[in-house]
Motif scaffolding. Structure first.
Motif, PDB file in Angstrom:
ATOM      1  N   ASP A  91     127.056 -22.718  72.017  1.00 50.50           N
ATOM      2  CA  ASP A  91     126.583 -21.013  71.696  1.00 50.50           C
ATOM      3  C   ASP A  91     127.715 -19.975  71.856  1.00 50.50           C
ATOM      4  O   ASP A  91     127.733 -19.595  73.607  1.00 50.50           O
ATOM      5  CB  ASP A  91     124.817 -20.883  72.120  1.00 50.50           C
ATOM      6  CG  ASP A  91     124.594 -19.430  71.200  1.00 50.50           C
ATOM      7  OD1 ASP A  91     124.606 -18.792  71.231  1.00 50.50           O
ATOM      8  OD2 ASP A  91     123.434 -20.423  72.477  1.00 50.50           O
ATOM      9  N   SER A  92     128.548 -19.915  71.220  1.00 53.20           N
ATOM     10  CA  SER A  92     129.574 -18.163  71.762  1.00 53.20           C
ATOM     11  C   SER A  92     129.260 -17.049  72.295  1.00 53.20           C
ATOM     12  O   SER A  92     129.900 -17.203  73.216  1.00 53.20           O
ATOM     13  CB  SER A  92     130.826 -18.449  70.754  1.00 53.20           C
ATOM     14  OG  SER A  92     130.065 -17.580  69.111  1.00 53.20           O
ATOM     15  N   GLU A  93     128.219 -17.213  71.787  1.00 52.80           N
ATOM     16  CA  GLU A  93     127.049 -15.769  71.980  1.00 52.80           C
ATOM     17  C   GLU A  93     127.041 -15.493  73.886  1.00 52.80           C
ATOM     18  O   GLU A  93     127.582 -14.781  73.563  1.00 52.80           O
ATOM     19  CB  GLU A  93     126.368 -15.348  70.708  1.00 52.80           C
ATOM     20  CG  GLU A  93     126.833 -14.826  69.632  1.00 52.80           C
ATOM     21  CD  GLU A  93     126.038 -14.257  68.670  1.00 52.80           C
ATOM     22  OE1 GLU A  93     124.519 -13.834  69.083  1.00 52.80           O
ATOM     23  OE2 GLU A  93     126.255 -14.190  67.210  1.00 52.80           O
ATOM     24  N   VAL A  98     126.621 -13.932  78.899  1.00 50.85           N
ATOM     25  CA  VAL A  98     126.865 -14.498  80.119  1.00 50.85           C
ATOM     26  C   VAL A  98     127.762 -14.240  80.714  1.00 50.85           C
ATOM     27  O   VAL A  98     128.169 -14.193  82.250  1.00 50.85           O
ATOM     28  CB  VAL A  98     126.726 -16.265  79.948  1.00 50.85           C
ATOM     29  CG1 VAL A  98     127.217 -16.629  81.836  1.00 50.85           C
ATOM     30  CG2 VAL A  98     125.428 -16.535  79.801  1.00 50.85           C
ATOM     31  N   LEU A  99     128.915 -14.600  80.722  1.00 53.49           N
ATOM     32  CA  LEU A  99     130.731 -14.394  81.414  1.00 53.49           C
ATOM     33  C   LEU A  99     130.589 -13.306  81.090  1.00 53.49           C
ATOM     34  O   LEU A  99     131.639 -12.580  82.110  1.00 53.49           O
ATOM     35  CB  LEU A  99     131.534 -15.364  80.015  1.00 53.49           C
ATOM     36  CG  LEU A  99     131.660 -16.314  80.608  1.00 53.49           C
ATOM     37  CD1 LEU A  99     133.047 -17.347  80.126  1.00 53.49           C
ATOM     38  CD2 LEU A  99     131.754 -17.098  82.297  1.00 53.49           C
ATOM     39  N   ALA A 100     130.216 -12.347  80.336  1.00 49.67           N
ATOM     40  CA  ALA A 100     130.520 -10.537  80.464  1.00 49.67           C
ATOM     41  C   ALA A 100     129.341 -10.300  81.615  1.00 49.67           C
ATOM     42  O   ALA A 100     130.144  -8.844  82.252  1.00 49.67           O
ATOM     43  CB  ALA A 100     130.056 -10.055  78.741  1.00 49.67           C
ATOM     44  N   LEU A 101     128.945 -10.375  81.805  1.00 49.53           N
ATOM     45  CA  LEU A 101     127.460  -9.943  82.694  1.00 49.53           C
ATOM     46  C   LEU A 101     127.850  -9.963  83.977  1.00 49.53           C
ATOM     47  O   LEU A 101     128.513  -9.382  84.942  1.00 49.53           O
ATOM     48  CB  LEU A 101     126.431 -10.701  82.603  1.00 49.53           C
ATOM     49  CG  LEU A 101     125.255 -10.817  81.629  1.00 49.53           C
ATOM     50  CD1 LEU A 101     124.012 -11.234  81.910  1.00 49.53           C
ATOM     51  CD2 LEU A 101     125.041  -8.409  81.914  1.00 49.53           C
ATOM     52  N   VAL A 102     129.223 -11.482  83.697  1.00 51.19           N
ATOM     53  CA  VAL A 102     129.347 -11.838  84.937  1.00 51.19           C
ATOM     54  C   VAL A 102     131.016 -11.250  85.691  1.00 51.19           C
ATOM     55  O   VAL A 102     131.357 -10.323  86.674  1.00 51.19           O
ATOM     56  CB  VAL A 102     130.219 -13.332  85.776  1.00 51.19           C
ATOM     57  CG1 VAL A 102     130.969 -13.976  85.860  1.00 51.19           C
ATOM     58  CG2 VAL A 102     129.090 -14.657  85.210  1.00 51.19           C
ATOM     59  N   GLY A 103     131.556 -11.289  84.434  1.00 52.37           N
ATOM     60  CA  GLY A 103     132.719 -10.506  84.732  1.00 52.37           C
ATOM     61  C   GLY A 103     132.457  -8.586  85.332  1.00 52.37           C
ATOM     62  O   GLY A 103     133.412  -7.876  85.299  1.00 52.37           O
ATOM     63  N   LYS A 104     131.561  -8.327  84.117  1.00 50.11           N
ATOM     64  CA  LYS A 104     131.214  -6.538  83.861  1.00 50.11           C
ATOM     65  C   LYS A 104     130.756  -6.106  86.013  1.00 50.11           C
ATOM     66  O   LYS A 104     131.263  -5.616  86.872  1.00 50.11           O
ATOM     67  CB  LYS A 104     130.397  -6.295  83.392  1.00 50.11           C
ATOM     68  CG  LYS A 104     130.903  -6.164  82.073  1.00 50.11           C
ATOM     69  CD  LYS A 104     129.559  -4.809  80.917  1.00 50.11           C
ATOM     70  CE  LYS A 104     129.946  -5.635  79.557  1.00 50.11           C
ATOM     71  NZ  LYS A 104     129.585  -5.054  77.909  1.00 50.11           N
ATOM     72  N   ALA A 105     130.056  -7.167  86.215  1.00 44.11           N
ATOM     73  CA  ALA A 105     129.045  -7.258  87.397  1.00 44.11           C
ATOM     74  C   ALA A 105     130.722  -6.971  89.243  1.00 44.11           C
ATOM     75  O   ALA A 105     130.566  -6.245  89.595  1.00 44.11           O
ATOM     76  CB  ALA A 105     128.669  -8.432  88.395  1.00 44.11           C
ATOM     77  N   HIS A 106     131.612  -8.335  88.336  1.00 45.15           N
ATOM     78  CA  HIS A 106     132.613  -8.449  89.280  1.00 45.15           C
ATOM     79  C   HIS A 106     133.995  -7.548  89.403  1.00 45.15           C
ATOM     80  O   HIS A 106     134.405  -6.723  90.595  1.00 45.15           O
ATOM     81  CB  HIS A 106     133.473  -9.851  89.298  1.00 45.15           C
ATOM     82  CG  HIS A 106     132.597 -10.568  89.983  1.00 45.15           C
ATOM     83  ND1 HIS A 106     131.493 -11.809  89.154  1.00 45.15           N
ATOM     84  CD2 HIS A 106     132.745 -11.807  91.123  1.00 45.15           C
ATOM     85  CE1 HIS A 106     131.050 -12.250  90.300  1.00 45.15           C
ATOM     86  NE2 HIS A 106     131.694 -12.442  90.934  1.00 45.15           N
ATOM     87  N   ALA A 107     133.412  -6.741  87.918  1.00 44.53           N
ATOM     88  CA  ALA A 107     134.688  -6.042  87.950  1.00 44.53           C
ATOM     89  C   ALA A 107     134.053  -4.199  88.859  1.00 44.53           C
ATOM     90  O   ALA A 107     134.548  -3.495  89.596  1.00 44.53           O
ATOM     91  CB  ALA A 107     134.542  -4.599  86.652  1.00 44.53           C
ATOM     92  N   LEU A 108     132.361  -3.753  88.161  1.00 42.46           N
ATOM     93  CA  LEU A 108     131.977  -2.524  89.055  1.00 42.46           C
ATOM     94  C   LEU A 108     131.512  -2.389  90.059  1.00 42.46           C
ATOM     95  O   LEU A 108     131.289  -1.888  90.934  1.00 42.46           O
ATOM     96  CB  LEU A 108     130.951  -2.056  87.356  1.00 42.46           C
ATOM     97  CG  LEU A 108     131.815  -1.757  85.885  1.00 42.46           C
ATOM     98  CD1 LEU A 108     130.406  -1.854  85.520  1.00 42.46           C
ATOM     99  CD2 LEU A 108     132.405  -1.085  85.666  1.00 42.46           C
TER     100      LEU A 108
END
Length: 166
Positions: A91-93, A98-108
């Motif tokens: 399920d690529s979506e 999930v990884l967008a949430l991880v990335g954004k949290a770690h970035a912002l």
């Protein structure tokens, strides 16, 4: 577009997904211990990564790190996120979300340099290969390398999406 191009050229085959999921089922059965081993090795090899963790950034002794409840809690979160990716390899979506949430949290929120994801996933592969040597065949190593790239590609895309400036 970067992610789509990568997925076409580095797609994880059904056989590779099965290999990843079989190994992960054994790894995840020892989720906390393996997660703690990964984080300790990560912090020993890349001590600058500890700067993002106020609770254990001054710990030098791996045994002290191992006893840290905050480190154990973070290890469970990391392993849980990876588990979600592994469970949703078809399920690529879901993986993107999930990884967008991880990335954004770690970035912002945490202001973590994205290079640490590449370093952490590399350490993850080392630890899994050492702890499960009979399972970590050359075929498995290739599949897990694609998994590492999948994680890093999606996380990096999230950093770019929020305008991360290095």
């Amino acid at each position: 577009m970067e992610i789509e191009r990568w997925e076409r050229s580095e797609e994880i085959s059904d056989a590779e997904k099965k290999v990843i999921q079989e190994i992960w089922s054994r790894v995840y059965a020892n989720c906390e211990d393996v997660g703690v081993s990964i984080l300790i090795r990560f912090f020993v090899n890349f001590p600058s990564a500890k700067q993002y963790f106020s609770q254990f950034k001054h710990m030098e002794d791996p045994l002290e790190m191992e006893r840290s409840l905050q480190l154990r809690k973070h290890a469970r979160r990391v392993m849980g996120a990876i588990n979600t990716v592994v469970e949703n390899l078809n399920d690529s979506e879901k993986i993107s979300s999930v990884l967008a949430l991880v990335g954004k949290a770690h970035a912002l929120k945490h202001k973590v340099e994205p290079i640490y994801f590449k370093k952490l996933t590399g350490v993850m592969l080392e630890v899994i290969a050492e702890e499960y040597p009979n399972d970590f065949t050359p075929e498995a190593h290739g599949a897990w390398t694609k998994m590492k790239t999948l994680i890093c590609t999606h996380v990096t895309a999230a950093y770019k999406e929020v305008g991360w400036a290095q």
